[in-house]
Design an enzyme around this catalytic site. Sequence first.
Site, short mmCIF file in Angstrom:
data_model
loop_
_atom_site.label_atom_id
_atom_site.label_comp_id
_atom_site.label_asym_id
_atom_site.label_seq_id
_atom_site.Cartn_x
_atom_site.Cartn_y
_atom_site.Cartn_z
N LYS A 213 16.34 20.96 -11.39
CA LYS A 213 15.65 19.69 -11.61
C LYS A 213 16.50 18.64 -12.32
O LYS A 213 17.25 18.94 -13.23
CB LYS A 213 14.38 19.91 -12.46
CG LYS A 213 13.24 20.59 -11.76
CD LYS A 213 12.70 19.84 -10.54
CE LYS A 213 11.94 18.59 -10.91
NZ LYS A 213 10.65 18.87 -11.53
N HIS B 204 0.84 -1.22 0.00
CA HIS B 204 0.00 0.00 0.00
C HIS B 204 0.87 1.26 0.00
O HIS B 204 0.43 2.31 0.47
CB HIS B 204 -0.94 0.02 1.21
CG HIS B 204 -1.68 -1.26 1.43
ND1 HIS B 204 -2.90 -1.53 0.87
CD2 HIS B 204 -1.33 -2.38 2.12
CE1 HIS B 204 -3.30 -2.74 1.23
NE2 HIS B 204 -2.36 -3.29 1.99
N SER C 291 14.96 20.46 -16.49
CA SER C 291 13.79 21.30 -16.74
C SER C 291 14.23 22.54 -17.48
O SER C 291 15.31 23.07 -17.23
CB SER C 291 13.15 21.67 -15.40
OG SER C 291 12.38 22.86 -15.55
N GLU D 66 9.86 7.40 -16.74
CA GLU D 66 8.50 7.87 -17.02
C GLU D 66 8.05 7.47 -18.42
O GLU D 66 6.90 7.11 -18.65
CB GLU D 66 8.42 9.39 -16.85
CG GLU D 66 8.67 9.84 -15.42
CD GLU D 66 8.89 11.33 -15.32
OE1 GLU D 66 7.94 12.08 -15.54
OE2 GLU D 66 10.03 11.74 -15.04
#
Length: 466
Positions: free
Chosen positions: A292, A159, A286, A299
């Site tokens: 970043k 979980h 970024s 992804e």
Amino acid sequence: MAKKAQATWGGRFSAGPAELMLKFSESISFDARLAPFDIQGSKGHSAMLAHVGILTAKERDAIHAGLDAIRAEIEAGKFTWSTQLEDVHMNIEQALTKRCPAAAKLHTARSRNDQVATDMRLYFKAACTDLVQRIDAAQRAILAVAEANPDVLIPGYTHLQRAQPVFVAHHLFAYLEMLQRDAERFAVVQDHANWCPLGSGAIAGTTLPIDREFSAKQLGFIDDAGRPRVTQNSMDAVSDRDLYIEFASACALVGVHLSRMAEDLILWMSAEFKFVDLPDAFCTGSSLMPQKKNPDSMELIRGKSARLQGNLHTLLTLAKGLPLTYNRDLQEDKPPVFDSHDQTAICLEVLAGTFAGMKFHPERCAAAVADPALLATDLADYLVRAGVAFREAHHAVGAVVKLAEQKGVPLDRLSDADVAAVHPKFGPDWSESFILAKAMARRTGTGMPGPAQVKRQLARWKKLLG
Ligand code: ARG
């Protein structure tokens, strides 16, 4: 506007297809990649035609030489593909016809329906070998990370809540198991591909005295004993697309597995976890925020898994409503199949590259796994060893957890008297349950994350992956 009727099937037509129809119906833009298999198939077929006396040996040799020359031209990038000629089959046949007169006999006892089915089966056999090799490479990259971090413990999660401690190697071995089953699935698909449809013709075979077993042997459609494997029903052979669906399904499952791994790495790289750092080479920055470093490779793997599922769905839907046998709809089977192959291949490669450069932060992992609450179950097991029923033990440890929360102390910092008041079977050694090394060493069964087991699994995978 309308073109002159084409040579291959134009006999009964007084006008050729409209430009728009040519543009709409061509498949050469995507089936040209079948060329090596189409040429291989045509060589096998013409060898068979010579074997049964439909072609002379001379005609066969001229066809083979012509096909070899075309193959060389294609490989050198010098072959001109024409959309006028629809697909890979007609492009190659036409080019061959220009080179040798015997080419006019090549399509004897053959239809593009059994031809494309044959090409695709040859393609699937090669594609499965390719993907199994890439899975193997990804597994090796994962194994290397496990081997480099033998002592690192992290919390395992259920979980997405910290559950119990595991060696990171144990977590990584879970990925190896998933990928191993994926490789086995491709081996099954490869075996299913290994039946020769050639000789099924358009739908009902041929009246000519061909030798299907000979063609099958020529093309390597054989069993372990070298016996030819030929499809047993001509209608099924030209219309079945199970294989395509099985292949896309195996790719989609690889995608699901890679996506779950990617999700773990994305979480592990976040500042909140910071268990790992992923290599710069597989991250991007970024355009706005200078600080970043984003795990884009992972992804994209997660995103591409959606595409792999879409391809599977396309094929299932494509096949479901078709009457037997071949329908032109089936030309649409190729883009999703090729895309699944290509995307699965590159995802596996990117995953391997990302793992190869990833670094664990042992101090962050150690801090996360130091939470004594991760060993609450071990404390319940302590009571079980003292003769308490598990349900009662679970309840008692729950009360201990609550008490620690109320007192604002970690679980292992409660006093002996505090816990003894919760349950009389808590002896003075109760807090030894929180010694991580001891707790891990107790997990001795097969498949458990104890150190001896992890060592055994490491040896097993090293042997399996060579
Ligand atoms: N390009 C076609 C395909 O991929 C080849 C088979 C064409 N057969 C036909 N009857 N038109 O489906």
